[in-house]
Design a protein around this motif. Structure first.
Motif, PDB file in Angstrom:
ATOM      1  N   LEU A 198       0.822  -1.221   0.000  1.00  0.00           N
ATOM      2  CA  LEU A 198       0.000   0.000   0.000  1.00  0.00           C
ATOM      3  C   LEU A 198       0.846   1.255   0.000  1.00  0.00           C
ATOM      4  O   LEU A 198       0.644   2.172  -0.807  1.00  0.00           O
ATOM      5  N   PHE A 199       1.800   1.310   0.931  1.00  0.00           N
ATOM      6  CA  PHE A 199       2.581   2.533   1.082  1.00  0.00           C
ATOM      7  C   PHE A 199       3.472   2.781  -0.131  1.00  0.00           C
ATOM      8  O   PHE A 199       3.591   3.913  -0.613  1.00  0.00           O
ATOM      9  N   SER A 200       4.100   1.739  -0.629  1.00  0.00           N
ATOM     10  CA  SER A 200       5.008   1.919  -1.761  1.00  0.00           C
ATOM     11  C   SER A 200       4.261   2.415  -2.982  1.00  0.00           C
ATOM     12  O   SER A 200       4.717   3.332  -3.676  1.00  0.00           O
ATOM     13  N   ASN A 201       3.092   1.829  -3.270  1.00  0.00           N
ATOM     14  CA  ASN A 201       2.376   2.243  -4.472  1.00  0.00           C
ATOM     15  C   ASN A 201       1.810   3.645  -4.330  1.00  0.00           C
ATOM     16  O   ASN A 201       1.866   4.446  -5.266  1.00  0.00           O
ATOM     17  N   ALA A 202       1.298   3.973  -3.138  1.00  0.00           N
ATOM     18  CA  ALA A 202       0.790   5.332  -2.911  1.00  0.00           C
ATOM     19  C   ALA A 202       1.922   6.354  -3.053  1.00  0.00           C
ATOM     20  O   ALA A 202       1.754   7.400  -3.695  1.00  0.00           O
ATOM     21  N   SER A 203       3.077   6.058  -2.462  1.00  0.00           N
ATOM     22  CA  SER A 203       4.213   6.985  -2.520  1.00  0.00           C
ATOM     23  C   SER A 203       4.748   7.123  -3.933  1.00  0.00           C
ATOM     24  O   SER A 203       5.052   8.232  -4.392  1.00  0.00           O
ATOM     25  N   ASP A 204       4.853   5.991  -4.640  1.00  0.00           N
ATOM     26  CA  ASP A 204       5.397   6.026  -5.998  1.00  0.00           C
ATOM     27  C   ASP A 204       4.449   6.730  -6.961  1.00  0.00           C
ATOM     28  O   ASP A 204       4.880   7.463  -7.850  1.00  0.00           O
ATOM     29  N   VAL A 205       3.140   6.512  -6.793  1.00  0.00           N
ATOM     30  CA  VAL A 205       2.157   7.199  -7.629  1.00  0.00           C
ATOM     31  C   VAL A 205       2.192   8.698  -7.361  1.00  0.00           C
ATOM     32  O   VAL A 205       2.185   9.522  -8.288  1.00  0.00           O
ATOM     33  N   ALA A 206       2.235   9.064  -6.077  1.00  0.00           N
ATOM     34  CA  ALA A 206       2.283  10.483  -5.719  1.00  0.00           C
ATOM     35  C   ALA A 206       3.514  11.154  -6.309  1.00  0.00           C
ATOM     36  O   ALA A 206       3.439  12.274  -6.840  1.00  0.00           O
ATOM     37  N   SER A 207       4.653  10.472  -6.230  1.00  0.00           N
ATOM     38  CA  SER A 207       5.894  11.031  -6.771  1.00  0.00           C
ATOM     39  C   SER A 207       5.828  11.130  -8.289  1.00  0.00           C
ATOM     40  O   SER A 207       6.218  12.141  -8.883  1.00  0.00           O
ATOM     41  N   TYR A 208       5.323  10.081  -8.926  1.00  0.00           N
ATOM     42  CA  TYR A 208       5.254  10.035 -10.386  1.00  0.00           C
ATOM     43  C   TYR A 208       4.359  11.141 -10.932  1.00  0.00           C
ATOM     44  O   TYR A 208       4.653  11.757 -11.961  1.00  0.00           O
ATOM     45  N   LEU A 209       3.237  11.400 -10.222  1.00  0.00           N
ATOM     46  CA  LEU A 209       2.276  12.408 -10.667  1.00  0.00           C
ATOM     47  C   LEU A 209       2.535  13.781 -10.044  1.00  0.00           C
ATOM     48  O   LEU A 209       1.746  14.698 -10.210  1.00  0.00           O
ATOM     49  N   LYS A 210       3.655  13.870  -9.302  1.00  0.00           N
ATOM     50  CA  LYS A 210       4.076  15.131  -8.697  1.00  0.00           C
ATOM     51  C   LYS A 210       2.980  15.731  -7.797  1.00  0.00           C
ATOM     52  O   LYS A 210       2.758  16.943  -7.781  1.00  0.00           O
ATOM     53  N   MET A 211       2.323  14.885  -7.026  1.00  0.00           N
ATOM     54  CA  MET A 211       1.334  15.369  -6.062  1.00  0.00           C
ATOM     55  C   MET A 211       2.046  16.116  -4.948  1.00  0.00           C
ATOM     56  O   MET A 211       3.124  15.726  -4.511  1.00  0.00           O
ATOM     57  N   ASN A 212       1.412  17.197  -4.450  1.00  0.00           N
ATOM     58  CA  ASN A 212       2.009  17.976  -3.369  1.00  0.00           C
ATOM     59  C   ASN A 212       0.909  18.584  -2.523  1.00  0.00           C
ATOM     60  O   ASN A 212      -0.284  18.420  -2.801  1.00  0.00           O
ATOM     61  N   GLU A 213       1.301  19.310  -1.487  1.00  0.00           N
ATOM     62  CA  GLU A 213       0.330  19.831  -0.529  1.00  0.00           C
ATOM     63  C   GLU A 213      -0.600  20.888  -1.123  1.00  0.00           C
ATOM     64  O   GLU A 213      -1.619  21.228  -0.518  1.00  0.00           O
ATOM     65  N   SER A 214      -0.263  21.393  -2.296  1.00  0.00           N
ATOM     66  CA  SER A 214      -1.136  22.377  -2.942  1.00  0.00           C
ATOM     67  C   SER A 214      -2.252  21.727  -3.749  1.00  0.00           C
ATOM     68  O   SER A 214      -3.188  22.412  -4.183  1.00  0.00           O
ATOM     69  N   ASP A 215      -2.163  20.418  -3.952  1.00  0.00           N
ATOM     70  CA  ASP A 215      -3.157  19.734  -4.781  1.00  0.00           C
ATOM     71  C   ASP A 215      -4.469  19.502  -4.045  1.00  0.00           C
ATOM     72  O   ASP A 215      -4.495  19.309  -2.821  1.00  0.00           O
TER      73      ASP A 215
END
Length: 519
Positions: free
Chosen positions: A197-214
């Motif tokens: 769970l954590f790895s896929n959530a983190s990798d997806v967030a990084s890949y899609l450049k998710m940040n606190e402004s989203d």
């Protein structure tokens, strides 16, 4: 690190920053963390121990998020289930999943009462109150045999969390069991670890450049793995905001996007089609979107281009499956997006095209798509043979036919051999066929997927019956009693006999080809 630990970190850092907007209310990160800890404490007080299985029968709401993270924090294994499934489907998953506690809406309590006798391990039922506006009638559950097991969700949030002591967790402990339909017609429980769970959530967030402004429009069903990772876990791991809609509607998406200046929308192709066709939709309402994400089914190129042209936003298609937590591919944001492609490997995940011997094929050749990475499931719950067939030498065999081009972009050629994708949901023919075979007048049955302008595909059935008076309407009514709505046949055709090969196997492809020729 797991998702609960990361949420605690974000809450400590961001405190009063909004985490959720829902129905006009705001929940900050520190408020969410407080509710999650209280709920975890309440589960412990109710006798839930590390490794116990807790089912979530809830729709999109803060209650789902709190229940999910609270159960994980208490060390439980969560089992999200579609609350719109039929009683038979839910009963099967609760029983096979060895469920000890259920978190559910009060409207579903009568159904749980009826199946209570078939759930020997069930000890606790935590009830979330349905908003009065959604209730058709008041329920008096005090006379139910299940009443002694019931606890209000609100009471769980009043637990004294000061005494809560989180159990020691390993990243290999099972966090979630997701039931996914199998080719045998019976759902299989994919066991996802905390690491998955954590790895896929983190990798997806990084890949899609998710940040606190989203600000992510969370309208995909939370019990589905697509939403769970892309629209729930990944944003929360990034300190972003969830804009939760209880269910999808074009009007709701346009309204919440405009009101909160949403930056990301994730949906299945059907949703994009409805948004594109919505006559009252004002493109200016979606001006704040920086990214749209599509998955669950292949998006027609014409739809993708039409949506992007009208709303001036990039749609990034990806690919995933429950057994991979789910994401394995996404179209990259830093270079060309290829319409019709599911994109390239995400971080830490490797995709490969192989032949029947498991040997990698050159670019351009069609073979089976297999996947390897920290996101690949532990296996199927209590199904060692199915696990051994699906995971070989660390590779997850998806069953999907695909190809790769010279630049490393993958393309799905055919969905799983016989799978039907209805609005992004998987429907396996055998599952519908078994229901038809259970009807006393049905001799033979076969199911195929046919094109549907609204849902991508719909279910069509061919049957041979022994009662000439049996009608399509009667058989459809029978199916409604045993199948979730999206699995229901759009039509049933009566035949004298079904085409078969020399060994007596029904030739599904022949019926599919015949249907295409007749169109």
């Amino acid at each position: 690190m797991n998702v609960c630990q990361r949420l605690s970190e974000i809450a400590t850092e961001k405190r009063d920053k909004p985490a959720i907007y829902y129905d006009g209310d705001m929940i900050s990160y520190i408020q969410l963390e407080d509710a999650v800890t209280r709920f975890a404490s309440g589960l412990q007080e109710s006798g839930i121990k590390k490794g116990d299985h807790v089912a979530l029968l809830l729709g999109n709401s803060p209650s789902f998020v709190i229940s999910l993270y609270g159960a994980l924090k208490a060390g439980a294994t969560t089992v999200p289930i579609n609350p719109n499934y039929t009683a038979n489907e839910i009963s099967y998953m609760l029983n096979k999943g060895d469920i000890k506690a259920v978190i559910t809406l009060d409207l579903l309590v009568p159904m749980l009462e009826r199946m209570h006798g078939d759930l020997p391990k069930l000890e606790t039922v935590i009830v979330c109150e349905t908003p009065p506006s959604d209730k058709k009638q008041q329920l008096d559950v005090s006379q139910y045999s299940i009443y002694s097991l019931m606890k209000p969700f609100s009471k769980m949030l009043s637990s004294d969390y000061q005494s809560f002591l989180a159990p020691e967790m390993s990243e290999e402990d099972t966090a979630i069991i997701l039931y996914t339909s199998g080719t045998t017609g019976k759902p299989k429980g994919a066991m996802l670890s905390h690491k998955n769970l954590f790895s896929n959530a983190s990798d997806v967030a990084s890949y899609l450049k998710m940040n606190e402004s989203d600000k992510i429009i969370t309208t995909l069903p939370m019990f589905h793995v697509f939403c769970l990772t892309v629209s729930l876990n990944a944003p929360l791991m990034s300190g972003a905001v969830l804009l939760i809609l209880p269910k999808f509607s074009p009007a709701g998406v346009f309204k919440i996007a405009k009101e909160y200046e949403a930056t990301i929308f994730a949906g299945v192709p059907t949703m994009y089609n409805f948004l594109l066709q919505y006559e009252s939709g004002n493109p200016a309402d979606l001006n704040s979107l920086r990214l749209c994400i599509s998955g669950g089914a292949s998006m027609p190129v014409a739809l993708l281009k039409g949506f992007e042209q009208k709303f001036k936003v990039v749609v990034s298609e990806g690919y995933g499956l429950s057994e991979a937590s789910p994401v394995t591919c996404f179209n990259p944001l830093d270079r060309s997006r290829k319409p019709g492609s599911i994109g390239t490997n995400i971080l830490n995940v490797e995709n490969k095209i192989v032949n029947e011997l498991g040997e990698e094929l050159p670019s351009g050749h069609v073979g089976e798509l297999i996947v390897k990475g920290p996101n690949v499931m532990k296996g199927y719950y209590k199904m060692p043979e199915e696990t051994a067939h699906t995971i070989r030498n660390g590779w997850l065999y998806t069953g999907d036919l695909a190809r790769k081009d010279e630049e490393g972009y993958f393309y799905i050629v055919d969905p799983k051999k016989d799978m039907i994708l209805v609005g992004g949901y998987n429907v396996y023919p055998r599952e519908v066929e078994e229901v038809l075979y259970d009807h006393e007048d049905v001799v033979e049955a076969v199911v195929i997927g046919i094109p549907d302008p609204n849902n991508g595909e719909s279910v069509k059935c061919f049957v041979v019956v022994k009662n000439p008076d049996l009608t399509e309407e009667t058989l459809l009514a029978y199916c409604k009693e045993h199948l979730a709505k999206y699995k229901l046949p759009s039509s049933i055709e009566f035949l004298e006999e079904l085409p078969k090969n020399a060994t007596g196997k029904i030739l599904r492809r022949a019926l599919r080809n015949q249907f295409v020729q007749n169109q």
